[in-house]
Scaffold this motif. Sequence first.
Motif, PDB file in Angstrom:
ATOM      1  N   TYR A 198      -6.593   6.099   6.766  1.00  0.00           N
ATOM      2  CA  TYR A 198      -6.483   6.179   8.771  1.00  0.00           C
ATOM      3  C   TYR A 198      -4.874   6.311   8.885  1.00  0.00           C
ATOM      4  CZ  TYR A 198      -7.613   1.172  10.061  1.00  0.00           C
ATOM      5  OH  TYR A 198      -8.547  -0.132  10.802  1.00  0.00           O
ATOM      6  N   GLY A 199      -4.989   7.264   8.346  1.00  0.00           N
ATOM      7  CA  GLY A 199      -3.679   8.164   7.993  1.00  0.00           C
ATOM      8  C   GLY A 199      -2.464   7.428   8.364  1.00  0.00           C
ATOM      9  N   GLU A 200      -2.669   6.262   7.799  1.00  0.00           N
ATOM     10  CA  GLU A 200      -1.225   5.912   8.004  1.00  0.00           C
ATOM     11  C   GLU A 200      -0.973   5.419   6.603  1.00  0.00           C
ATOM     12  OE1 GLU A 200      -1.457   2.332  10.792  1.00  0.00           O
ATOM     13  OE2 GLU A 200      -2.611   3.690  11.991  1.00  0.00           O
ATOM     14  N   SER A 201       0.090   5.844   5.783  1.00  0.00           N
ATOM     15  CA  SER A 201       0.219   5.609   4.314  1.00  0.00           C
ATOM     16  C   SER A 201       1.690   5.334   3.747  1.00  0.00           C
ATOM     17  CB  SER A 201      -0.405   7.234   3.210  1.00  0.00           C
ATOM     18  OG  SER A 201       0.105   8.208   3.882  1.00  0.00           O
ATOM     19  N   ASP A 202       2.439   4.867   4.828  1.00  0.00           N
ATOM     20  CA  ASP A 202       3.632   4.957   4.855  1.00  0.00           C
ATOM     21  C   ASP A 202       3.732   3.749   4.515  1.00  0.00           C
ATOM     22  OD1 ASP A 202       5.051   7.031   5.188  1.00  0.00           O
ATOM     23  OD2 ASP A 202       4.749   6.774   7.242  1.00  0.00           O
ATOM     24  N   GLY A 203       4.427   2.713   3.656  1.00  0.00           N
ATOM     25  CA  GLY A 203       5.377   1.566   3.483  1.00  0.00           C
ATOM     26  C   GLY A 203       5.143   1.303   2.035  1.00  0.00           C
ATOM     27  N   PHE A 204       4.864   0.380   1.799  1.00  0.00           N
ATOM     28  CA  PHE A 204       4.244  -0.048   0.585  1.00  0.00           C
ATOM     29  C   PHE A 204       4.246  -2.628   0.596  1.00  0.00           C
ATOM     30  CE2 PHE A 204       8.836   0.304   0.913  1.00  0.00           C
ATOM     31  CZ  PHE A 204       9.629  -1.093   0.501  1.00  0.00           C
ATOM     32  N   VAL A 205       4.046  -3.084  -0.659  1.00  0.00           N
ATOM     33  CA  VAL A 205       3.972  -3.919  -0.216  1.00  0.00           C
ATOM     34  C   VAL A 205       5.013  -4.566  -1.791  1.00  0.00           C
ATOM     35  CG1 VAL A 205       2.542  -6.266  -1.174  1.00  0.00           C
ATOM     36  CG2 VAL A 205       1.705  -4.155   0.151  1.00  0.00           C
ATOM     37  N   LYS A 206       5.464  -5.410  -1.661  1.00  0.00           N
ATOM     38  CA  LYS A 206       6.856  -6.193  -2.722  1.00  0.00           C
ATOM     39  C   LYS A 206       6.671  -7.170  -3.137  1.00  0.00           C
ATOM     40  CE  LYS A 206      11.815  -6.481  -4.020  1.00  0.00           C
ATOM     41  NZ  LYS A 206      12.902  -5.679  -3.011  1.00  0.00           N
ATOM     42  N   VAL A 207       6.225  -7.066  -4.203  1.00  0.00           N
ATOM     43  CA  VAL A 207       6.126  -8.937  -4.249  1.00  0.00           C
ATOM     44  C   VAL A 207       6.487  -9.369  -5.565  1.00  0.00           C
ATOM     45  CG1 VAL A 207       4.367 -10.261  -5.900  1.00  0.00           C
ATOM     46  CG2 VAL A 207       3.753  -8.752  -4.440  1.00  0.00           C
ATOM     47  N   ASP A 264      -1.003  -8.676   9.655  1.00  0.00           N
ATOM     48  CA  ASP A 264      -3.159  -9.155   9.380  1.00  0.00           C
ATOM     49  C   ASP A 264      -3.156  -9.297   8.297  1.00  0.00           C
ATOM     50  OD1 ASP A 264      -3.485  -8.885  12.348  1.00  0.00           O
ATOM     51  OD2 ASP A 264      -4.277  -6.662  11.556  1.00  0.00           O
ATOM     52  N   PHE A 265      -2.178  -9.547   6.818  1.00  0.00           N
ATOM     53  CA  PHE A 265      -2.347 -10.299   6.283  1.00  0.00           C
ATOM     54  C   PHE A 265      -1.301 -11.425   5.123  1.00  0.00           C
ATOM     55  CE2 PHE A 265      -2.571  -5.439   5.630  1.00  0.00           C
ATOM     56  CZ  PHE A 265      -1.907  -5.378   4.020  1.00  0.00           C
ATOM     57  N   ILE A 266      -0.355 -10.910   5.947  1.00  0.00           N
ATOM     58  CA  ILE A 266       0.599 -11.233   5.085  1.00  0.00           C
ATOM     59  C   ILE A 266       0.070 -13.190   4.992  1.00  0.00           C
ATOM     60  CG2 ILE A 266       1.491 -12.180   7.196  1.00  0.00           C
ATOM     61  CD1 ILE A 266       3.070 -11.745   3.992  1.00  0.00           C
ATOM     62  N   SER A 267      -0.836 -13.374   5.759  1.00  0.00           N
ATOM     63  CA  SER A 267      -1.607 -14.972   5.136  1.00  0.00           C
ATOM     64  C   SER A 267      -1.949 -14.957   4.382  1.00  0.00           C
ATOM     65  CB  SER A 267      -2.915 -15.381   6.408  1.00  0.00           C
ATOM     66  OG  SER A 267      -2.098 -15.051   8.131  1.00  0.00           O
ATOM     67  N   HIS A 300     -12.708  -3.174  -1.479  1.00  0.00           N
ATOM     68  CA  HIS A 300     -12.899  -1.367  -1.297  1.00  0.00           C
ATOM     69  C   HIS A 300     -13.172  -0.711  -0.497  1.00  0.00           C
ATOM     70  CE1 HIS A 300     -11.410   2.072  -2.845  1.00  0.00           C
ATOM     71  NE2 HIS A 300     -12.132   2.577  -2.673  1.00  0.00           N
ATOM     72  N   PRO A 301     -12.491  -0.103   0.379  1.00  0.00           N
ATOM     73  CA  PRO A 301     -11.674   0.199   0.671  1.00  0.00           C
ATOM     74  C   PRO A 301     -11.290  -1.116   1.958  1.00  0.00           C
ATOM     75  CG  PRO A 301     -12.519   1.707   1.987  1.00  0.00           C
ATOM     76  CD  PRO A 301     -14.012   0.791   1.359  1.00  0.00           C
ATOM     77  N   THR A 302     -10.138  -1.755   1.752  1.00  0.00           N
ATOM     78  CA  THR A 302      -9.279  -2.181   2.423  1.00  0.00           C
ATOM     79  C   THR A 302      -7.752  -1.888   2.259  1.00  0.00           C
ATOM     80  OG1 THR A 302      -8.981  -3.897   1.022  1.00  0.00           O
ATOM     81  CG2 THR A 302     -11.043  -3.861   2.660  1.00  0.00           C
ATOM     82  N   LEU A 303      -7.086  -2.191   3.240  1.00  0.00           N
ATOM     83  CA  LEU A 303      -5.477  -2.596   2.987  1.00  0.00           C
ATOM     84  C   LEU A 303      -4.784  -3.827   1.787  1.00  0.00           C
ATOM     85  CD1 LEU A 303      -4.443  -1.789   6.224  1.00  0.00           C
ATOM     86  CD2 LEU A 303      -4.342  -0.347   5.289  1.00  0.00           C
ATOM     87  N   SER A 304      -6.119  -4.587   2.144  1.00  0.00           N
ATOM     88  CA  SER A 304      -5.599  -5.551   1.302  1.00  0.00           C
ATOM     89  C   SER A 304      -5.319  -5.761   0.097  1.00  0.00           C
ATOM     90  CB  SER A 304      -5.646  -7.126   1.738  1.00  0.00           C
ATOM     91  OG  SER A 304      -7.468  -6.946   1.271  1.00  0.00           O
ATOM     92  N   GLU A 305      -5.806  -4.203  -0.343  1.00  0.00           N
ATOM     93  CA  GLU A 305      -6.171  -4.364  -1.440  1.00  0.00           C
ATOM     94  C   GLU A 305      -4.496  -3.941  -2.393  1.00  0.00           C
ATOM     95  OE1 GLU A 305      -9.718  -1.104  -3.145  1.00  0.00           O
ATOM     96  OE2 GLU A 305      -8.886  -0.971  -1.632  1.00  0.00           O
ATOM     97  N   ALA A 306      -3.369  -3.603  -1.666  1.00  0.00           N
ATOM     98  CA  ALA A 306      -2.172  -3.349  -1.690  1.00  0.00           C
ATOM     99  C   ALA A 306      -2.162  -4.138  -2.118  1.00  0.00           C
ATOM    100  CB  ALA A 306      -1.596  -2.569  -0.409  1.00  0.00           C
ATOM    101  N   LEU A 307      -2.072  -5.306  -1.274  1.00  0.00           N
ATOM    102  CA  LEU A 307      -1.584  -6.903  -1.775  1.00  0.00           C
ATOM    103  C   LEU A 307      -1.880  -7.347  -3.000  1.00  0.00           C
ATOM    104  CD1 LEU A 307       0.093  -9.109  -1.293  1.00  0.00           C
ATOM    105  CD2 LEU A 307      -1.596 -10.593  -0.334  1.00  0.00           C
ATOM    106  N   GLY A 308      -2.829  -6.977  -3.109  1.00  0.00           N
ATOM    107  CA  GLY A 308      -3.778  -7.447  -5.068  1.00  0.00           C
ATOM    108  C   GLY A 308      -3.163  -6.433  -5.673  1.00  0.00           C
ATOM    109  N   GLU A 309      -2.643  -5.191  -5.196  1.00  0.00           N
ATOM    110  CA  GLU A 309      -2.102  -4.461  -5.708  1.00  0.00           C
ATOM    111  C   GLU A 309      -0.795  -4.954  -7.161  1.00  0.00           C
ATOM    112  OE1 GLU A 309      -3.668  -2.324  -8.311  1.00  0.00           O
ATOM    113  OE2 GLU A 309      -5.997  -2.697  -7.589  1.00  0.00           O
TER     114      GLU A 309
END
Length: 473
Positions: A397-406, A427-430, A452-461
């Motif tokens: 996407y060219g939008e790789s800034d940021g992170f997911v924190k659990v 869109d995937f906080i739900s 894969h490949p999806t942005l939701s993988e960040a949450l799973g990882e």
Amino acid sequence: MTQAFDIVVLGGGTGGYIAAIRAAQLGKSVAIVERDKLGGTCLHRGCIPSKALLRSAEVYATMLESERYGIQAESVRLHFPGVQARKQGIVEQMHKGIQFLMKKHNIQVVYGNGRLLSPSIFSPRTGSVSVEQEDGEIVTLVPEKLIIATGSRPKSLPGLETDGHAIWNSDDALGMEELPQSIVIVGGGVIGVEWASMLNDFGVQVTVVEYSDRLLPAEDSDISRELERLLRKRGVQVITDARLLTETVQKEEGAVKLQIERKGELQQLQADKMMVCVGREANVEDIGLHNTDVKITNGFIQVNEFMQTAESHIYAIGDVSGGLQLAHVAGHEGIMAVEHSAGQTPRPFPHHEVPRCVYTRPEVASIGWTERQAVDRGYEVKIGRVPFAAVGKAVVYGESDGFVKVIADKKTNDILGVHMIGPHATDFISEAALAQVLDATPWEVGQTIHPHPTLSEALGEAMLAVDGGSFAI
């Protein structure tokens, strides 16, 4: 003219019209009193129009950077009247949809200013609602149950009133006919940072002044720091831990001058416009609450866990009741109030289980406790964190800034909080919200197959990373 209904809803915003639909689904006769337009703040002065502008800003910013994607686009120009026309078209389309829903569910809409009246011979137990219509006619509605959903409005700073010209609130900004060259936004909460991100993408020179020591003070501190870093990277001037001296605000020659105090030192700021984003206050005036036993605390109507006021037949939902000022909260509170009034036993939802979204670029989304809140509540926490740069779809996407924190509880393995900043995070906080409702553990969410490949993988990882099992870092 007097009419009786099972339920009358005072206010036709998101909470109000959803409550009315739920009541109709339960077979109740329903009326909505609305002084302006159905859809309320969310549709006409908040969620929908602001997100329409944000989308145009995002597209414009992407087109200006199109060479990153191997696309050469010459003479990309912003046509702001077209942006505003698109926004208004979306609002009108959604407005027609709500009007259709009212007809579909046989809900009577009464336009005018509604006020609660004391019990009388016509309504000895519950009182009534007097509606003064535009032509001066008075319509009296007698409900068995009443739901107050009058919403909120932008808050002003003491000694500083917005004028719609040099000094705006968020309502004023939505109607701007042309973009300013520069703007000072007072308030770095959700509304302030969304406008800062949007106007920056439109090419406006933006300065944000925040009283707290960080942007988005209600969010996790790691999220706040990352958002501030990315806004600064884009050229937004961010000044935190600063207090506006309202008495110094001056309007002269098409500019606004002001002073702020930061760490004991004064700083002069100047811009074409100034925007005040310091929260919202409830619409509790002039609706007849003095004719009831309904109690108000700190400007909001007091309610119990089922949104019931001190008068058992009167409920209050949404912004007017002092909870989280979010459209989806108002809608769920409306459903809960109606079901409780009908004798059902709805599940009250704790506010920390509500997903929160901020539509900056990149987006912010969260649910549950922040790390500090969890620690302050006595939890021993473990953290999983995965950057979007480790996720293929984000890089594509060219939008790789940021992170997911659990954030999870070391003892019970319960998920305590999930915090995201990155592309399409809202869109995937739900998925995280569902995990909390189902009382899932990080391991269970991590074991769920994320395509894969999806942005939701960040949450799973990030869920797997809680116990050191991520395959992305």
